[in-house]
Write a protein that holds these residues in place. Structure first.
Motif, short mmCIF file in Angstrom:
data_model
loop_
_atom_site.label_atom_id
_atom_site.label_comp_id
_atom_site.label_asym_id
_atom_site.label_seq_id
_atom_site.Cartn_x
_atom_site.Cartn_y
_atom_site.Cartn_z
N ILE A 14 9.03 -5.05 7.03
CA ILE A 14 8.94 -4.09 5.83
C ILE A 14 7.59 -3.46 6.26
O ILE A 14 7.60 -2.13 5.74
CB ILE A 14 8.64 -5.25 4.65
N GLY A 15 6.57 -3.90 6.63
CA GLY A 15 5.30 -3.31 7.09
C GLY A 15 5.61 -2.13 8.06
O GLY A 15 4.88 -1.16 7.85
N PHE A 19 4.26 5.67 5.21
CA PHE A 19 4.13 6.08 3.84
C PHE A 19 2.74 5.61 3.32
O PHE A 19 2.49 5.73 2.05
CB PHE A 19 5.17 5.39 2.90
N VAL A 20 2.13 4.96 4.02
CA VAL A 20 0.63 4.47 3.31
C VAL A 20 -0.27 5.70 3.52
O VAL A 20 -0.30 6.40 4.46
CB VAL A 20 0.13 3.25 4.23
N GLY A 21 -0.68 6.08 2.22
CA GLY A 21 -1.87 7.16 2.15
C GLY A 21 -3.36 6.94 2.47
O GLY A 21 -3.20 5.61 2.86
N ARG A 36 0.90 -1.16 0.08
CA ARG A 36 0.22 -0.08 0.08
C ARG A 36 0.93 1.44 -0.12
O ARG A 36 0.55 2.31 -0.58
CB ARG A 36 -0.92 0.15 1.21
N ALA A 37 2.01 1.24 0.72
CA ALA A 37 2.79 2.33 0.82
C ALA A 37 3.43 2.57 -0.87
O ALA A 37 3.39 3.80 -1.24
CB ALA A 37 4.06 2.09 1.68
N TYR A 70 3.22 5.54 -5.90
CA TYR A 70 2.96 5.47 -7.32
C TYR A 70 1.80 6.55 -7.65
O TYR A 70 2.11 7.40 -8.58
CB TYR A 70 2.35 4.32 -7.66
N HIS A 71 0.75 6.57 -6.97
CA HIS A 71 -0.27 7.60 -7.20
C HIS A 71 0.34 9.05 -6.83
O HIS A 71 -0.40 9.96 -7.55
CB HIS A 71 -1.66 7.21 -6.38
N ALA A 72 1.30 9.23 -5.99
CA ALA A 72 1.67 10.57 -5.89
C ALA A 72 2.80 11.02 -7.11
O ALA A 72 3.33 11.83 -7.14
CB ALA A 72 2.44 10.56 -4.65
#
Ligand code: NAD
Ligand code: ZN
Length: 253
Positions: free
Chosen positions: A243-244, A250-252, A89-90, A95-97
C-alpha cells in the motif's frame, strides 16, 4: 485489470484518481502495518494471541473488564508510538485537495485523524481504541487516566462517576455497529465516482458490502491489498502490491 508491475499499477491508479471528482476510500488494517500496527492475520499478531472478549462478557464480569483493560495496556506503546504511513498521508492529501469527502475505516487506531483528516470526516465503523467512554452516559475518559486508576486499585478497572462501565471506544464482538457511522458510510459509498478499498481482506461483514454498494451505484472500484480478496473479481483495478509503495506518489507536501 491486475497489473503485475508497480509502475503500471500506479499509472492506472493515477488515471482513475485524476478522472474522478469524488473519491471514497475504505481502509482496513493493512494500511496501518507500515505504522507498526500488526494486521489481523499476521502470525503472532496482537489480535490473534487472545480470544476476543465479547461485549456481553465485558458487561457481565468485572474480571473480564479487568482482563480487557490489561490487554489494552499491553499494546499501549504500539499505538502511542505509531505515526501515519504513506497510505494515510496520501489519503490526507487527496482529502485536502477536495477529492475525498471523508474516509471510511475499519481501523481503530486514529491514524487517519493523525494524518490530518478532520475527525468529523473519519467514519469509524469499529470505533477508536485511543480513548474510552462510559457505556451508560457516554462520558469520555483517557486511557492514561484509566491506567492510573487501574494501577492504584490493585489492577481493577474504574467505573464512571455515574456507575457505568468504562470501555475503549471500540465496537466489540456482539456489540451493535454504530448506526450513524454505518449510515454515513452507506451514503458515501452510494455517492462516489471512485471507491478505493485499501488493506482489507474484505471478509468482515457488513463492512465488506460497501465496495459492492459503490460498484452497483456506478463507481469504479479499486482494491489495493497485497493478498487476493473476496471481491477482486468485481473490481475495475486490483493492485496486489504494498500500500505504501502504491500510494507514495500521491503524498503531497
Ligand atoms: P485483515 O487483517 O483481515 O486484512 C488486512 C489485509 O491487509 C490483509 O489481506 C493483508 O494481506 C493486507 N496487508 C497488510 N499489510 C499490507 C501492506 N503493507 N500492503 C498491502 N496489503 C497489506 O484486516 P481488516 O479487513 O481490516 O479486518 C480486521 C479487523 O480487525 C478490522 O475490522 C479492525 O477493526 C481490526 N483491526 C484493526 C487494526 C487497526 O486499527 N490498525 C489492526 C488490526 C485489526
Ligand atoms: Zn457514566
Amino acid at each position: 485489470m491486475t497489473p503485475g508491475d508497480l509502475t503500471t499499477a500506479i499509472s492506472e491508479l493515477r488515471r482513475l484518481i485524476k478522472d474522478a471528482g469524488r473519491i471514497v476510500p475504505f481502509t482496513g488494517a493493512g494500511i496501518s502495518t507500515e505504522s507498526g500496527i500488526p494486521d489481523f492475520r499476521s502470525p503472532g499478531g496482537l489480535w490473534t494471541k487472545n480470544k476476543p472478549i465479547p461485549f456481553d462478557a465485558f458487561k457481565a464480569s468485572r474480571a473480564m473488564r479487568d482482563e480487557s483493560w490489561r490487554r489494552r495496556f499491553a499494546i499501549a506503546e504500539t499505538f502511542e508510538s505509531a505515526q501515519p504511513g504513506r497510505g494515510h498521508r496520501a489519503l490526507a492529501t487527496l482529502y485536502h485537495a477536495g477529492k475525498v469527502p471523508a474516509v471510511i475505516t475499519q481501523n481503530i487506531d486514529n491514524m487517519h485523524q493523525l494524518s490530518g483528516v478532520d475527525a468529523n470526516d473519519v467514519v469509524e465503523l469499529h470505533g477508536n481504541t485511543t480513548y474510552a467512554t462510559c457505556l451508560d452516559c457516554g462520558e469520555r475518559y483517557e486511557v492514561a487516566w484509566v491506567k492510573e486508576k487501574f494501577d492504584a486499585d490493585g489492577e481493577h478497572a474504574p467505573d464512571c462517576a455515574c456507575g457505568g462501565h468504562i470501555k475503549t471506544a471500540t465496537v466489540s464482538f456482539g456489540q451493535a455497529m454504530p448506526s450513524d457511522a454505518m449510515q454515513r458510510a452507506e451514503e458515501l459509498a452510494n455517492n462516489c465516482e471512485l471507491f478505493l478499498a485499501i488493506g482489507s481482506s474484505l471478509v468482515v461483514w457488513p463492512a465488506a458490502g460497501f465496495p459492492l454498494m459503490a460498484k452497483h451505484n456506478g463507481a469504479s472500484l479499486v482494491i489495493i491489498n497485497r493478498e487476493p480478496t473476496e471481491l477482486d473479481e468485481f473490481a475495475d483495478l486490483v493492485l496486489h502490491h504494498d500500500i505504501g509503495d502504491v500510494l507514495a506518489p500521491f503524498v503531497g507536501n
